[in-house]
Design a protein around this motif. Structure first.
Motif, PDB file in Angstrom:
ATOM      1  N   ARG A   2       0.833  -1.199   0.000  1.00 18.14           N
ATOM      2  CA  ARG A   2       0.000   0.000   0.000  1.00 18.14           C
ATOM      3  C   ARG A   2       0.865   1.245   0.000  1.00 18.14           C
ATOM      4  N   GLU A   6      -2.365   6.023   1.362  1.00 22.33           N
ATOM      5  CA  GLU A   6      -3.469   5.123   1.706  1.00 22.33           C
ATOM      6  C   GLU A   6      -3.466   4.812   3.202  1.00 22.33           C
ATOM      7  N   GLU A   9      -4.580   7.954   5.167  1.00 17.51           N
ATOM      8  CA  GLU A   9      -6.028   8.136   5.091  1.00 17.51           C
ATOM      9  C   GLU A   9      -6.746   7.128   5.992  1.00 17.51           C
ATOM     10  N   GLU A  10      -6.284   5.899   5.999  1.00 17.44           N
ATOM     11  CA  GLU A  10      -6.863   4.880   6.880  1.00 17.44           C
ATOM     12  C   GLU A  10      -6.698   5.281   8.340  1.00 17.44           C
TER      13      GLU A  10
END
Length: 93
Positions: A2, A6, A9-10
């Motif tokens: 990833r 990403e 944001e998670e």
């Protein structure tokens, strides 16, 4: 693999979705009595909290650090760390 954005944001989504749990946990932790060198109650609180969140194999080392390995099968590790001891500051006027 990833991308960094990403994961960031998670993380932001997790923080937004778990704000109340974080605040409740912080309140409970700070209300747990302790003094420097006698952090047994806070250590026990942390271990129990982690187990309630589904973390397995939570343990302490000889210094009282609470340890949980996230994905121990992976070669690269991520470490989160914090102090459970209390530092008291006194001010004099």
């Amino acid at each position: 693999m990833r991308k960094k954005w990403e994961i960031e944001e998670e993380y932001r989504n997790f923080c937004r979705n778990n704000k109340e749990l974080a605040l409740q946990t912080l309140r409970e932790l700070t209300l747990t009595p302790t003094e420097t060198g006698k952090e047994d109650q806070r250590i026990a609180y942390c271990m129990e909290w982690m187990k309630q969140q589904g973390m397995e194999s939570v343990h302490t080392d000889e210094l009282g650090n609470v340890i949980w390995e996230y994905r121990p099968e992976q070669e690269k590790k991520v470490l989160y760390t914090a102090h459970v001891e209390t530092v008291c500051l006194l001010s004099r006027k």
